[in-house]
Design a protein around this motif. Structure first.
Motif, short mmCIF file in Angstrom:
data_model
loop_
_atom_site.label_atom_id
_atom_site.label_comp_id
_atom_site.label_asym_id
_atom_site.label_seq_id
_atom_site.Cartn_x
_atom_site.Cartn_y
_atom_site.Cartn_z
N HIS A 198 -25.35 7.90 -27.11
CA HIS A 198 -25.44 7.21 -28.40
C HIS A 198 -24.18 6.42 -28.77
O HIS A 198 -24.17 5.74 -29.77
CB HIS A 198 -25.79 8.17 -29.54
N CYS B 182 -26.95 5.01 -20.01
CA CYS B 182 -28.06 4.09 -20.21
C CYS B 182 -27.85 2.79 -19.43
O CYS B 182 -28.77 2.26 -18.81
CB CYS B 182 -28.24 3.77 -21.69
N ALA C 171 -21.95 3.39 -27.76
CA ALA C 171 -21.87 2.20 -26.92
C ALA C 171 -20.43 1.96 -26.49
O ALA C 171 -19.55 1.79 -27.33
CB ALA C 171 -22.41 0.99 -27.65
N MET D 10 -23.22 1.85 -31.54
CA MET D 10 -24.34 2.70 -31.15
C MET D 10 -25.07 2.07 -29.96
O MET D 10 -25.28 0.86 -29.93
CB MET D 10 -25.31 2.85 -32.31
N CYS D 11 -25.44 2.91 -29.02
CA CYS D 11 -26.21 2.45 -27.86
C CYS D 11 -27.56 1.96 -28.34
O CYS D 11 -28.25 2.62 -29.11
CB CYS D 11 -26.38 3.58 -26.86
N GLN D 12 -27.94 0.78 -27.87
CA GLN D 12 -29.22 0.20 -28.28
C GLN D 12 -30.33 0.48 -27.27
O GLN D 12 -31.49 0.20 -27.56
CB GLN D 12 -29.04 -1.30 -28.50
N ILE E 129 -29.30 -8.25 -22.18
CA ILE E 129 -30.68 -7.85 -22.43
C ILE E 129 -31.56 -8.36 -21.29
O ILE E 129 -32.34 -7.63 -20.71
CB ILE E 129 -31.18 -8.39 -23.79
N GLN F 141 -26.17 -6.64 -25.86
CA GLN F 141 -26.39 -5.43 -26.65
C GLN F 141 -25.39 -4.37 -26.20
O GLN F 141 -24.87 -4.42 -25.10
CB GLN F 141 -27.81 -4.91 -26.49
N ALA G 242 -24.32 -0.59 -25.04
CA ALA G 242 -24.95 0.47 -24.25
C ALA G 242 -23.92 1.54 -23.91
O ALA G 242 -22.75 1.24 -23.70
CB ALA G 242 -25.54 -0.10 -22.97
N LYS H 275 -30.98 3.66 -25.69
CA LYS H 275 -31.51 4.99 -26.02
C LYS H 275 -32.45 5.54 -24.94
O LYS H 275 -33.55 6.01 -25.22
CB LYS H 275 -32.20 4.96 -27.38
N CYS I 156 -28.87 9.54 -23.06
CA CYS I 156 -28.06 8.66 -23.90
C CYS I 156 -27.01 9.46 -24.66
O CYS I 156 -27.29 10.52 -25.20
CB CYS I 156 -28.97 7.93 -24.89
#
Length: 64
Positions: free
Chosen positions: A11, A41, A13, A1-3, A19, A35, A37, A5, A9
């Motif tokens: 959603h 995003c 990843a 899942m994309c973190q 980060i 993370q 993505a 958002k 998005c």
């Protein structure tokens, strides 16, 4: 899942994102600096980081 958002998005990843940008001092191989993505995003975040970096080089004040 994309973190991230962000707007647009998907959603799902499909890319890895630092980060804290490596050029800004984030660890390139630090697991805690990563993370998931989605492509839209990740593109938005990368563009924003690029704008911020150019602003610092040119010393242009950030709009408020």
């Amino acid at each position: 899942m994309c973190q991230l958002k962000l707007p647009g998005c998907t959603h799902r990843a499909t890319q890895a994102d630092h980060i804290i940008n490596v050029k800004a001092g984030g660890g390139q191989y630090d697991v805690d600096n990563g993370q998931g993505a989605c492509e839209p995003c990740h593109k938005q975040k990368t563009q924003q980081e690029s704008i911020e970096a150019r602003r610092k080089i040119r010393r242009i004040p950030k709009p408020e």
